[in-house]
Scaffold this motif. Structure first.
Motif, mmCIF file in Angstrom:
data_model
loop_
_atom_site.group_PDB
_atom_site.id
_atom_site.type_symbol
_atom_site.label_atom_id
_atom_site.label_comp_id
_atom_site.label_asym_id
_atom_site.label_seq_id
_atom_site.Cartn_x
_atom_site.Cartn_y
_atom_site.Cartn_z
ATOM 1 N N HIS A 60 15.823 6.566 16.945
ATOM 2 C CA HIS A 60 17.065 6.349 16.189
ATOM 3 C C HIS A 60 17.254 7.380 15.091
ATOM 4 N N HIS A 61 16.177 7.743 14.426
ATOM 5 C CA HIS A 61 16.283 8.710 13.335
ATOM 6 C C HIS A 61 16.790 10.067 13.827
ATOM 7 N N ALA A 62 16.378 10.434 15.048
ATOM 8 C CA ALA A 62 16.787 11.729 15.594
ATOM 9 C C ALA A 62 18.289 11.749 15.871
ATOM 10 N N PHE A 63 18.811 10.703 16.487
ATOM 11 C CA PHE A 63 20.246 10.651 16.778
ATOM 12 C C PHE A 63 21.063 10.442 15.489
ATOM 13 N N ARG A 64 20.482 9.734 14.537
ATOM 14 C CA ARG A 64 21.166 9.521 13.257
ATOM 15 C C ARG A 64 21.383 10.848 12.526
ATOM 16 N N ASP A 65 20.378 11.724 12.596
ATOM 17 C CA ASP A 65 20.428 12.963 11.830
ATOM 18 C C ASP A 65 20.972 14.149 12.625
ATOM 19 N N ALA A 66 21.066 14.022 13.940
ATOM 20 C CA ALA A 66 21.480 15.160 14.771
ATOM 21 C C ALA A 66 22.974 15.421 14.656
ATOM 22 N N GLU A 67 23.335 16.678 14.876
ATOM 23 C CA GLU A 67 24.746 17.047 14.863
ATOM 24 C C GLU A 67 25.386 16.930 16.239
ATOM 25 N N ARG A 68 24.579 16.981 17.296
ATOM 26 C CA ARG A 68 25.113 17.010 18.648
ATOM 27 C C ARG A 68 24.328 16.046 19.542
ATOM 28 N N PHE A 69 24.942 15.652 20.651
ATOM 29 C CA PHE A 69 24.238 14.898 21.694
ATOM 30 C C PHE A 69 24.958 15.129 23.013
ATOM 31 N N VAL A 70 24.246 14.850 24.103
ATOM 32 C CA VAL A 70 24.803 14.942 25.455
ATOM 33 C C VAL A 70 24.678 13.586 26.116
ATOM 34 N N VAL A 71 25.774 13.117 26.707
ATOM 35 C CA VAL A 71 25.752 11.886 27.504
ATOM 36 C C VAL A 71 25.616 12.293 28.964
ATOM 37 N N ASN A 72 24.452 12.019 29.552
ATOM 38 C CA ASN A 72 24.184 12.314 30.955
ATOM 39 C C ASN A 72 24.420 11.052 31.769
ATOM 40 N N ILE A 73 25.432 11.049 32.626
ATOM 41 C CA ILE A 73 25.758 9.876 33.443
ATOM 42 C C ILE A 73 24.896 9.921 34.701
ATOM 43 N N MET A 74 24.068 8.898 34.879
ATOM 44 C CA MET A 74 23.084 8.906 35.943
ATOM 45 C C MET A 74 23.715 8.775 37.332
ATOM 46 N N ALA A 75 23.173 9.543 38.277
ATOM 47 C CA ALA A 75 23.540 9.397 39.681
ATOM 48 C C ALA A 75 22.752 8.241 40.285
ATOM 49 N N ASP A 76 23.189 7.747 41.452
ATOM 50 C CA ASP A 76 22.562 6.542 42.012
ATOM 51 C C ASP A 76 21.142 6.771 42.513
ATOM 52 N N GLY A 95 8.256 15.860 33.753
ATOM 53 C CA GLY A 95 8.667 15.830 35.151
ATOM 54 C C GLY A 95 10.164 15.757 35.354
ATOM 55 N N ILE A 96 10.961 15.776 34.287
ATOM 56 C CA ILE A 96 12.420 15.703 34.395
ATOM 57 C C ILE A 96 13.009 17.112 34.235
ATOM 58 N N ALA A 97 13.770 17.540 35.224
ATOM 59 C CA ALA A 97 14.381 18.866 35.189
ATOM 60 C C ALA A 97 15.578 18.852 34.234
ATOM 61 N N VAL A 98 15.552 19.727 33.235
ATOM 62 C CA VAL A 98 16.646 19.831 32.270
ATOM 63 C C VAL A 98 16.972 21.303 32.046
ATOM 64 N N ARG A 99 18.111 21.534 31.442
ATOM 65 C CA ARG A 99 18.489 22.882 31.012
ATOM 66 C C ARG A 99 19.195 22.752 29.667
ATOM 67 N N PRO A 100 19.137 23.789 28.838
ATOM 68 C CA PRO A 100 19.758 23.687 27.519
ATOM 69 C C PRO A 100 21.274 23.788 27.598
ATOM 70 N N GLY A 101 21.945 22.935 26.855
ATOM 71 C CA GLY A 101 23.391 22.983 26.757
ATOM 72 C C GLY A 101 23.804 23.529 25.408
ATOM 73 N N LEU A 102 24.987 23.174 24.951
ATOM 74 C CA LEU A 102 25.480 23.639 23.653
ATOM 75 C C LEU A 102 24.525 23.189 22.548
ATOM 76 N N GLY A 103 24.158 24.131 21.683
ATOM 77 C CA GLY A 103 23.242 23.806 20.599
ATOM 78 C C GLY A 103 21.828 23.555 21.045
ATOM 79 N N GLY A 104 21.534 23.849 22.325
ATOM 80 C CA GLY A 104 20.184 23.643 22.835
ATOM 81 C C GLY A 104 19.874 22.229 23.250
ATOM 82 N N ASP A 109 19.367 17.665 34.892
ATOM 83 C CA ASP A 109 19.805 18.114 36.214
ATOM 84 C C ASP A 109 19.949 16.931 37.164
ATOM 85 N N GLY A 110 20.914 17.033 38.072
ATOM 86 C CA GLY A 110 21.099 16.005 39.083
ATOM 87 C C GLY A 110 21.953 14.840 38.656
ATOM 88 N N SER A 111 22.453 14.856 37.435
ATOM 89 C CA SER A 111 23.291 13.756 36.961
ATOM 90 C C SER A 111 24.647 13.776 37.667
#
Length: 365
Positions: A60-76, A95-104, A109-111
């Motif tokens: 919670h502290h990380a999202f409270r203080d962060a300026e940005r976030f990404v909502v990844n909508i899960m695939a089935d 083990g989760i494949a990710v890539r940096p978006g805006l602001g890092g 991947d796969g969403s």
């Protein structure tokens, strides 16, 4: 209040939602992620969305203080991703494949889709914080979305089924394809309803009753489950369902060939199929009671198969369960065949079918 938190959760579970994993990073560049289904749109102009997080969450502290976030909508097919981010721990991204978006901020991947947001507001909401984000970048992939309701993951499918399309060439074939799609989406829940027994989906193919889908279960009948298998019309529960409930003009020739082949091999039918068809029509469901080890499964099995009909009354598929005989009672009115028949009737109703009770017959030797 005349309810407690458990009852409230059950009522809220009647409203299915999508599943998201919301990600962010802190000032040191450490990534954080949490599974959330409290996601909703707020405004199209400006483009605003919201989601909420428990104040007790370790991130919670990380999202409270962060300026940005990404909502990844899960695939089935991302249940494992949603489960991993729903748990506490520091290795959620393992083990989760990710890539940096805006602001890092990590994009998973796969969403099915994602929305990159800048946080514009945060409001207290009881034991949660409600975050408002302005959407800056989006993407949508050709994947079906994961859903959640009644305390379990679900799959989504379009509620666009009805009768045949008048005057359209091949409309009945399209209806059958829609039926398979609808039934495939419902298989996990049906499997649970019949007690986690092996569940199969069959259609009428060019060579007869053909298994097109198996649903994994906690009590698999054997490790030898294959799709594309053509099953016996006269001896399997699935085949007997087609023989009993499908248009006779479509099955008669195939039935005659199989009975002739059995007679030549020294296994004459002696009217057993006619008796089985009559019993199936009486009970609305077909069955096969194993008297010898199945050649495919190498165990003695009992099986039931329920027909699914379209709006015109034509059988479009069979919903079948096969199980070791000691785990599936052969009685017509047992809990497993009752649940299977009820599931098939629900699917038929979704296809616009109105049931008609068929007649009965007295078996003969």
């Amino acid at each position: 209040m005349d309810f407690d938190s458990r009852q409230l959760r059950q009522v809220l579970g009647a409203f299915p939602t999508g599943v998201t994993v919301v990600t962010t990073i802190d000032d040191a560049g450490k990534p954080y992620g949490v599974t959330a289904n409290s996601f909703s749109s707020v405004s199209l102009d400006p483009p605003l969305i919201l989601w909420s997080q428990s104040m007790k969450s370790t991130s919670h502290h990380a999202f409270r203080d962060a300026e940005r976030f990404v909502v990844n909508i899960m695939a089935d097919d991302q249940v494992h991703v949603a489960n991993q981010f729903a748990k506490s721990g520091d290795d959620k991204f393992s083990g989760i494949a990710v890539r940096p978006g805006l602001g890092g901020v990590p994009i998973i991947d796969g969403s099915a889709a994602y929305l990159e947001c800048v946080k514009v507001a945060a409001y207290p909401g009881g034991d949660h914080t409600v975050f408002i984000g302005k959407v800056e970048h989006i993407d949508r992939a050709p994947r079906d979305s994961l859903a959640f309701g009644d305390g379990r993951y679900k799959v989504t499918f379009a509620h666009d089924l009805g009768g045949r399309v008048a005057g359209v060439e091949g409309a009945s074939t399209l209806q059958a394809l829609e039926a398979v799609r609808l039934a495939s989406a419902a298989l996990p829940q049906i499997c649970e309803e019949i007690g986690q027994r092996t569940l199969g989906l069959a259609v009428w193919g060019s060579h007869g009753p053909t298994i097109v889908r198996w649903e994994a279960s906690q009590h698999p009948v054997s490790p030898h489950l294959q799709t594309g298998v053509v099953v016996s019309l006269t001896q399997s529960a699935t085949g007997r369902a087609f023989a009993a409930f499908m248009d006779a003009d479509s099955t008669a020739a195939a039935v005659a060939r199989e009975l002739e082949s059995r007679a030549v091999s020294g296994d004459p039918d002696n009217g057993r199929l006619a008796c089985s068809i009559a019993e199936s029509r009486e009970h609305g469901i077909a069955r096969a009671v194993g008297a010898a080890p199945s050649q495919r499964h190498q165990v003695i099995v009992n099986a039931f198969s329920a027909p699914v009909f379209d709006a015109s009354g034509q059988m479009v598929l069979a919903l079948s369960t096969t199980c070791r005989a000691d785990l599936l009672a052969p009685e017509w009115n047992g809990p497993v065949p009752a649940a299977l028949l009820q599931a098939a009737r629900k699917l038929s109703a979704r296809l616009g079918h109105s049931p008609v009770r068929r007649g009965t017959c007295v078996p003969t030797n």
